[in-house]
Design a protein around this motif. Structure first.
Motif, mmCIF file in Angstrom:
data_model
loop_
_atom_site.group_PDB
_atom_site.id
_atom_site.type_symbol
_atom_site.label_atom_id
_atom_site.label_comp_id
_atom_site.label_asym_id
_atom_site.label_seq_id
_atom_site.Cartn_x
_atom_site.Cartn_y
_atom_site.Cartn_z
ATOM 1 N N ALA A 434 0.849 -0.907 0.094
ATOM 2 C CA ALA A 434 -0.116 0.137 0.038
ATOM 3 C C ALA A 434 0.894 1.386 0.008
ATOM 4 C CB ALA A 434 -0.790 -0.083 1.294
ATOM 5 N N LEU A 435 0.227 2.335 -0.131
ATOM 6 C CA LEU A 435 0.803 3.712 -0.128
ATOM 7 C C LEU A 435 0.391 4.529 1.186
ATOM 8 C CD1 LEU A 435 0.141 4.584 -3.805
ATOM 9 C CD2 LEU A 435 2.384 3.661 -2.868
ATOM 10 N N LEU A 450 4.666 1.899 1.123
ATOM 11 C CA LEU A 450 5.054 0.914 2.250
ATOM 12 C C LEU A 450 5.817 -0.285 1.832
ATOM 13 C CD1 LEU A 450 1.691 1.269 4.291
ATOM 14 C CD2 LEU A 450 3.949 2.328 4.697
ATOM 15 N N PRO A 451 6.752 -0.684 2.489
ATOM 16 C CA PRO A 451 7.607 -2.058 2.054
ATOM 17 C C PRO A 451 6.546 -3.258 2.380
ATOM 18 C CG PRO A 451 8.543 -1.049 4.092
ATOM 19 C CD PRO A 451 7.508 -0.005 3.779
ATOM 20 N N ALA A 452 6.942 -4.328 1.657
ATOM 21 C CA ALA A 452 6.259 -5.559 2.002
ATOM 22 C C ALA A 452 6.599 -6.145 3.204
ATOM 23 C CB ALA A 452 6.696 -6.582 0.776
ATOM 24 N N ARG A 476 -4.473 1.813 -1.516
ATOM 25 C CA ARG A 476 -3.700 1.063 -2.273
ATOM 26 C C ARG A 476 -3.498 1.795 -3.420
ATOM 27 N NH1 ARG A 476 -7.711 -2.384 -0.225
ATOM 28 N NH2 ARG A 476 -7.021 -4.222 0.517
ATOM 29 N N PRO A 477 -2.576 1.461 -4.324
ATOM 30 C CA PRO A 477 -2.230 1.881 -5.784
ATOM 31 C C PRO A 477 -3.294 2.131 -6.587
ATOM 32 C CG PRO A 477 -0.428 0.378 -5.235
ATOM 33 C CD PRO A 477 -1.615 -0.265 -4.289
ATOM 34 N N LEU A 486 -6.404 10.543 -9.584
ATOM 35 C CA LEU A 486 -7.115 10.144 -8.088
ATOM 36 C C LEU A 486 -6.229 9.089 -7.482
ATOM 37 C CD1 LEU A 486 -10.809 10.113 -9.387
ATOM 38 C CD2 LEU A 486 -9.847 11.968 -8.293
ATOM 39 N N PRO A 487 -6.494 9.265 -6.011
ATOM 40 C CA PRO A 487 -5.612 7.907 -5.208
ATOM 41 C C PRO A 487 -6.366 6.860 -5.207
ATOM 42 C CG PRO A 487 -6.993 9.780 -3.896
ATOM 43 C CD PRO A 487 -6.842 10.270 -5.410
#
Length: 502
Positions: A434-435, A450-452, A476-477, A486-487
């Protein structure tokens, strides 16, 4: 229904825009030997009819049960034009005054038949004596086709001795908590007591499966689930009473009211009734929470403003465009009210689950409260000490630290001087890929993946001269790769931490 049958169209008992029809009279009914009698009536409501159509029913003494069935036509309409939709409910001999004692039930458009007796009633309706006098079947023509709406109503009275309603089994106000901690809950749920398909037991089971600590029962315009909520609460699940108030200009949640509290819904924003309604909710210990304010359906979008709101439901069910608009409007409210000591309006999220496959707890509000207790939870929400997640898999912490060692968490204020450096820290788990997005009164201040490997930590520095508040989102991307600007869909979001002020 002819011209003589349209008795009056006026304001009745504080309820605006009421059309009253000629009465259905059982005065000649002889119930001395028991049995039952039925009367039927039909009519035509024109396009643009009043919001509420009252059908008086003159009920004689000695009635044990009352049953009502209704139907209406659904003619074809041009594309984009609303067709016929008509709700139904009933008020007893105590009258139809706004917020009065006469309410006996409402099923909206979910049922075509209901019954009320001394010992039991159809879900959505209150059991109890069938008192002699004038009752009112209330039709709510939610939308009327250009051709009008033809209706048929049948009323059946069953005669005999009255029964006694069972004692209510209200839920306790406390469950086994963890002291001051974060508690997860879903504050917008429907069962068979309004237009939901789940029983109360099935709702409670779904809440436990979602690992929730609390839920709020919010049936449309009725409180008839309240007397049964105690059967489904337990040490592991706090069940709160409430209601979804579905006015013609938007829906509002009465959140965590005292069990047995009913809140009227028969008004529009122009009727200047909502302030009195909020006082009733607050007197009952509850919160006023406008629901899905940008819902695209007829009558759902919120038109009453936010001056009376204790919180706003900005995320309703699976993430969609209307939620995006709700968050944007809520963020604008934060920008207008950033000052020390000023009241601001927190955000919450709920599932609004009605039936399978609606997921209870998608989303859920996570509240910092002194205990798993009704008043403590509502105090946490009112103070904005809460954040929203798509599921219990997502964990989050968010804080800000000032140069003098001062610390603030979600919903709090960090007092700093304008030039003090502020360190913002976001920790997230359960959202790989995710972001993380940090938002201030100026807009997006940081967007980072965000890292895995989780938990993941995001650090950011600012000052109160550059940010009146900061809040966090986990997204989410974007599905289109960001081409639209848009995000992506929300995974979690926090209420703000305010900066500045001594």
């Amino acid at each position: 229904m002819g011209r003589r049958d349209l008795l009056r169209s006026s304001v009745v008992g504080g309820v605006a825009a009421v059309l009253t029809l000629s009465p259905v009279d059982f005065a000649g009914a002889d119930g001395s030997g028991g049995g039952q009698e039925t009367r039927e009536t039909t009519g035509h409501l024109p396009h643009g009819v009043a919001d509420w159509v009252h059908l008086p029913v003159r009920v004689p003494p000695g009635v044990r049960q009352l049953r009502v069935s209704y139907s209406y036509d659904r003619p074809e309409v041009p594309p984009g034009v609303p067709g016929n939709a008509c709700d139904i409910g009933i008020f007893d001999q105590r009258g139809t005054t706004l917020g009065g004692d006469g309410f006996r039930g409402w099923s909206g458009g979910a049922r075509s038949t209901f019954g009320i007796g001394g010992t039991q009633a159809t879900p959505g309706y209150l059991p109890g004596p069938i008192g002699a006098g004038t009752w009112h079947v209330v039709l709510g023509p939610y939308s009327v086709a250009p051709q009008g709406l033809r209706f048929h109503v049948a009323i059946t009275l069953g005669f005999g001795p009255p029964g006694r309603p069972p004692a209510p089994r209200y839920p306790p106000e406390r469950a086994v908590g963890r002291g001051r901690s974060w508690y997860r809950g879903d504050g917008h749920l429907h069962s068979v007591h309004s237009d939901g398909a789940r029983t109360l037991g099935e709702l409670a089971a779904a809440a436990r499966a979602a690992r929730l600590d609390f839920v709020v029962s919010t049936e449309h315009n009725t409180h008839t689930a309240h007397p049964f909520l105690g059967d489904h609460a337990g040490p592991d699940l706090l069940v709160l009473a409430g209601e979804e108030i579905t006015t013609r200009n938007g829906h509002c949640l009465a959140y965590g009211t005292a069990p047995g509290t009913w809140v009227d819904w028969r008004y529009r924003a122009r009727d200047d009734a909502f302030r009195g309604v909020t006082r009733r909710i607050h007197r009952a210990g509850g919160l006023v929470v406008p629901a899905h304010p940008y819902c695209p359906y007829l009558g759902c979008a919120w038109k009453f403003g936010h001056q009376e709101a204790d919180a706003i439901e900005v995320w309703n069910g699976p993430w969609g465009a209307d939620d995006e608009m709700a968050v944007a409007e809520w963020d604008a409210l934060l920008t207008r009210d950033p000052g020390p000591g000023r009241r601001w309006t927190p955000a919450v999220g709920n599932s609004d689950a009605h039936r399978e496959p609606d997921v209870v707890g998608l989303p859920q509000t996570v509240v910092l409260a002194d205990d798993l207790e009704r008043h403590a939870l509502l105090a946490g929400i009112r103070a904005g000490r809460c954040w929203i997640a798509e599921s219990a898999e997502v964990e989050l912490s968010f804080s800000a630290t000032g140069g003098r060692g001062l610390h603030a968490g979600i919903g709090e204020r960090l007092p700093t001087r304008a030039d003090d450096e502020v360190a913002v820290r976001l920790e997230v788990s359960g959202a790989p890929g995710a972001l993380a997005r940090l938002v201030t009164d100026e807009g997006q201040a940081l967007l980072t993946p965000l890292p895995a490997a989780q938990p993941a930590t995001v650090l950011w520095r600012t000052s109160s001269s550059r940010a009146a508040y900061v809040r966090a989102e986990v997204r989410r991307p974007a599905g289109d790769g960001g081409a639209s600007g848009l995000p992506g869909a929300m995974v979690a979001m926090t209420n703000p931490i305010f900066l500045g002020g001594q």
